[in-house]
Design a protein around this motif. Structure first.
Motif, PDB file in Angstrom:
ATOM      1  N   ILE A   5       0.848  -1.181   0.000  1.00 38.54           N
ATOM      2  CA  ILE A   5       0.000   0.000   0.000  1.00 38.54           C
ATOM      3  C   ILE A   5       0.890   1.241   0.000  1.00 38.54           C
ATOM      4  O   ILE A   5       2.010   1.217   0.506  1.00 38.54           O
ATOM      5  CB  ILE A   5      -0.966   0.029   1.214  1.00 38.54           C
ATOM      6  CG1 ILE A   5      -0.189  -0.019   2.540  1.00 38.54           C
ATOM      7  CG2 ILE A   5      -1.975  -1.099   1.128  1.00 38.54           C
ATOM      8  CD1 ILE A   5      -1.049   0.208   3.748  1.00 38.54           C
ATOM      9  N   LEU A   6       0.391   2.310  -0.587  1.00 39.27           N
ATOM     10  CA  LEU A   6       1.138   3.559  -0.653  1.00 39.27           C
ATOM     11  C   LEU A   6       0.778   4.411   0.556  1.00 39.27           C
ATOM     12  O   LEU A   6      -0.398   4.668   0.818  1.00 39.27           O
ATOM     13  CB  LEU A   6       0.801   4.308  -1.946  1.00 39.27           C
ATOM     14  CG  LEU A   6       1.576   5.597  -2.223  1.00 39.27           C
ATOM     15  CD1 LEU A   6       3.073   5.311  -2.353  1.00 39.27           C
ATOM     16  CD2 LEU A   6       1.040   6.261  -3.484  1.00 39.27           C
ATOM     17  N   THR A   7       1.773   4.835   1.325  1.00 38.71           N
ATOM     18  CA  THR A   7       1.551   5.679   2.493  1.00 38.71           C
ATOM     19  C   THR A   7       2.416   6.931   2.373  1.00 38.71           C
ATOM     20  O   THR A   7       3.311   7.010   1.544  1.00 38.71           O
ATOM     21  CB  THR A   7       1.918   4.936   3.803  1.00 38.71           C
ATOM     22  OG1 THR A   7       3.317   4.631   3.786  1.00 38.71           O
ATOM     23  CG2 THR A   7       1.125   3.660   3.954  1.00 38.71           C
ATOM     24  N   SER A   8       2.117   7.892   3.218  1.00 40.50           N
ATOM     25  CA  SER A   8       2.959   9.094   3.252  1.00 40.50           C
ATOM     26  C   SER A   8       3.158   9.526   4.694  1.00 40.50           C
ATOM     27  O   SER A   8       2.319   9.298   5.552  1.00 40.50           O
ATOM     28  CB  SER A   8       2.338  10.228   2.434  1.00 40.50           C
ATOM     29  OG  SER A   8       1.116  10.622   2.985  1.00 40.50           O
ATOM     30  N   ASP A   9       4.310  10.179   4.957  1.00 41.19           N
ATOM     31  CA  ASP A   9       4.599  10.644   6.311  1.00 41.19           C
ATOM     32  C   ASP A   9       4.173  12.106   6.445  1.00 41.19           C
ATOM     33  O   ASP A   9       3.587  12.699   5.537  1.00 41.19           O
ATOM     34  CB  ASP A   9       6.083  10.445   6.646  1.00 41.19           C
ATOM     35  CG  ASP A   9       7.014  11.209   5.709  1.00 41.19           C
ATOM     36  OD1 ASP A   9       6.567  12.169   5.058  1.00 41.19           O
ATOM     37  OD2 ASP A   9       8.201  10.838   5.634  1.00 41.19           O
ATOM     38  N   ALA A  10       4.463  12.717   7.605  1.00 40.61           N
ATOM     39  CA  ALA A  10       4.059  14.095   7.896  1.00 40.61           C
ATOM     40  C   ALA A  10       4.661  15.100   6.915  1.00 40.61           C
ATOM     41  O   ALA A  10       4.096  16.177   6.692  1.00 40.61           O
ATOM     42  CB  ALA A  10       4.437  14.461   9.328  1.00 40.61           C
ATOM     43  N   ASP A  11       5.804  14.763   6.318  1.00 38.92           N
ATOM     44  CA  ASP A  11       6.448  15.659   5.349  1.00 38.92           C
ATOM     45  C   ASP A  11       5.902  15.456   3.932  1.00 38.92           C
ATOM     46  O   ASP A  11       6.317  16.152   2.999  1.00 38.92           O
ATOM     47  CB  ASP A  11       7.967  15.436   5.342  1.00 38.92           C
ATOM     48  CG  ASP A  11       8.600  15.809   6.674  1.00 38.92           C
ATOM     49  OD1 ASP A  11       8.117  16.771   7.303  1.00 38.92           O
ATOM     50  OD2 ASP A  11       9.547  15.108   7.072  1.00 38.92           O
ATOM     51  N   ASP A  13       6.289  12.642   2.199  1.00 42.49           N
ATOM     52  CA  ASP A  13       7.110  11.672   1.470  1.00 42.49           C
ATOM     53  C   ASP A  13       6.351  10.347   1.350  1.00 42.49           C
ATOM     54  O   ASP A  13       5.909   9.782   2.352  1.00 42.49           O
ATOM     55  CB  ASP A  13       8.439  11.449   2.196  1.00 42.49           C
ATOM     56  CG  ASP A  13       9.275  12.718   2.264  1.00 42.49           C
ATOM     57  OD1 ASP A  13       9.243  13.495   1.289  1.00 42.49           O
ATOM     58  OD2 ASP A  13       9.946  12.922   3.296  1.00 42.49           O
ATOM     59  N   ALA A  14       6.189   9.862   0.126  1.00 39.15           N
ATOM     60  CA  ALA A  14       5.446   8.626  -0.129  1.00 39.15           C
ATOM     61  C   ALA A  14       6.381   7.430  -0.130  1.00 39.15           C
ATOM     62  O   ALA A  14       7.494   7.494  -0.628  1.00 39.15           O
ATOM     63  CB  ALA A  14       4.719   8.727  -1.460  1.00 39.15           C
ATOM     64  N   THR A  15       5.889   6.319   0.439  1.00 39.03           N
ATOM     65  CA  THR A  15       6.625   5.058   0.416  1.00 39.03           C
ATOM     66  C   THR A  15       5.644   3.908   0.257  1.00 39.03           C
ATOM     67  O   THR A  15       4.477   4.011   0.630  1.00 39.03           O
ATOM     68  CB  THR A  15       7.427   4.842   1.713  1.00 39.03           C
ATOM     69  OG1 THR A  15       6.531   4.863   2.828  1.00 39.03           O
ATOM     70  CG2 THR A  15       8.482   5.900   1.913  1.00 39.03           C
ATOM     71  N   TRP A  16       6.139   2.806  -0.301  1.00 33.82           N
ATOM     72  CA  TRP A  16       5.342   1.582  -0.389  1.00 33.82           C
ATOM     73  C   TRP A  16       5.633   0.729   0.832  1.00 33.82           C
ATOM     74  O   TRP A  16       6.772   0.518   1.191  1.00 33.82           O
ATOM     75  CB  TRP A  16       5.693   0.800  -1.652  1.00 33.82           C
ATOM     76  CG  TRP A  16       5.175   1.451  -2.906  1.00 33.82           C
ATOM     77  CD1 TRP A  16       5.886   2.218  -3.768  1.00 33.82           C
ATOM     78  CD2 TRP A  16       3.856   1.399  -3.404  1.00 33.82           C
ATOM     79  NE1 TRP A  16       5.087   2.650  -4.782  1.00 33.82           N
ATOM     80  CE2 TRP A  16       3.816   2.157  -4.592  1.00 33.82           C
ATOM     81  CE3 TRP A  16       2.675   0.792  -2.974  1.00 33.82           C
ATOM     82  CZ2 TRP A  16       2.664   2.318  -5.341  1.00 33.82           C
ATOM     83  CZ3 TRP A  16       1.523   0.952  -3.731  1.00 33.82           C
ATOM     84  CH2 TRP A  16       1.519   1.699  -4.900  1.00 33.82           C
ATOM     85  N   GLU A  17       4.559   0.232   1.494  1.00 35.45           N
ATOM     86  CA  GLU A  17       4.717  -0.625   2.664  1.00 35.45           C
ATOM     87  C   GLU A  17       3.902  -1.889   2.473  1.00 35.45           C
ATOM     88  O   GLU A  17       2.937  -1.899   1.706  1.00 35.45           O
ATOM     89  CB  GLU A  17       4.249   0.106   3.926  1.00 35.45           C
ATOM     90  CG  GLU A  17       5.095   1.329   4.251  1.00 35.45           C
ATOM     91  CD  GLU A  17       4.648   2.009   5.537  1.00 35.45           C
ATOM     92  OE1 GLU A  17       3.849   1.417   6.286  1.00 35.45           O
ATOM     93  OE2 GLU A  17       5.109   3.130   5.778  1.00 35.45           O
ATOM     94  N   ALA A  18       4.283  -2.929   3.199  1.00 35.29           N
ATOM     95  CA  ALA A  18       3.558  -4.194   3.118  1.00 35.29           C
ATOM     96  C   ALA A  18       2.133  -4.006   3.636  1.00 35.29           C
ATOM     97  O   ALA A  18       1.900  -3.331   4.637  1.00 35.29           O
ATOM     98  CB  ALA A  18       4.279  -5.264   3.941  1.00 35.29           C
ATOM     99  N   ALA A  19       1.187  -4.581   2.919  1.00 41.45           N
ATOM    100  CA  ALA A  19      -0.210  -4.515   3.339  1.00 41.45           C
ATOM    101  C   ALA A  19      -0.436  -5.457   4.511  1.00 41.45           C
ATOM    102  O   ALA A  19       0.195  -6.510   4.615  1.00 41.45           O
ATOM    103  CB  ALA A  19      -1.116  -4.893   2.177  1.00 41.45           C
ATOM    104  N   ALA A  20      -1.342  -5.081   5.398  1.00 41.47           N
ATOM    105  CA  ALA A  20      -1.684  -5.922   6.542  1.00 41.47           C
ATOM    106  C   ALA A  20      -2.471  -7.137   6.067  1.00 41.47           C
ATOM    107  O   ALA A  20      -3.199  -7.071   5.078  1.00 41.47           O
ATOM    108  CB  ALA A  20      -2.506  -5.131   7.550  1.00 41.47           C
TER     109      ALA A  20
END
Length: 167
Positions: A5-11, A13-20
């Motif tokens: 899944i595509l997530t983003s932090d407070a700044d 910045d987008a990153t791909w992380e493993a889906a639950a």
């Protein structure tokens, strides 16, 4: 890769992380109801009943759909209800709105989430209303109106989808 899944932090910045894990659809059924039904005055009542065949004891049910209605009710707020099998009645699972004057055709969203129901096999899901006091009324006059009720109605059809999901 897969299952990301595509997530983003407070700044930002987008990153791909493993889906639950979990949240997979185990079974689903789609229902339609085109039967024109007159709704009688009562303190509580049934609008539509379907039978759903629950496959796995540890799954939850996500209920989504739309009830087609016509005509006026005679009293203010109506508490919508959903009951699956012999389980506890859920109140507020349908967004009911009454029209106290005039005749209106409207679609009302059905939504509910039932967890902790472990009995498997075919059981009834009952959708209805409850005024919660001694008032005798109805949410509207007709479920699934036809052109007999109003030329603009054509033949309206209520729909329902039940998704059985693993958690």
């Amino acid at each position: 890769g897969a299952d990301k899944i595509l997530t983003s932090d407070a700044d930002g910045d987008a990153t791909w992380e493993a889906a639950a894990a979990g949240g997979q659809v185990v079974n689903h059924t789609v229902y339609t109801n085109s039967t024109r039904t007159a709704i009688s005055d009562s303190n509580e009542g049934t609008l539509w009943t379907v039978s759903y065949d629950k496959q796995v004891a540890g799954t939850d049910l996500l209920i989504l759909g739309c009830l087609q209605s016509f005509g006026n009710g005679g009293y203010g707020a109506t508490c919508a209800t959903l009951t699956y099998g012999s389980g506890t009645q859920i109140q507020g699972g349908i967004a009911l709105l009454q029209r106290s004057a005039g005749d209106w055709a409207s679609g009302f969203a059905i939504n509910g989430y039932i967890s902790g129901h472990t009995t498997t096999g075919a059981q009834d899901l009952v959708m209805g209303w409850d005024f919660g006091n001694t008032v005798s009324s109805r949410p509207w006059s007709i479920l699934n109106p036809t052109s007999t009720d109003a030329a603009s109605c054509s033949d309206m059809v209520s729909t329902l989808t039940i998704l059985e999901v693993s958690t």
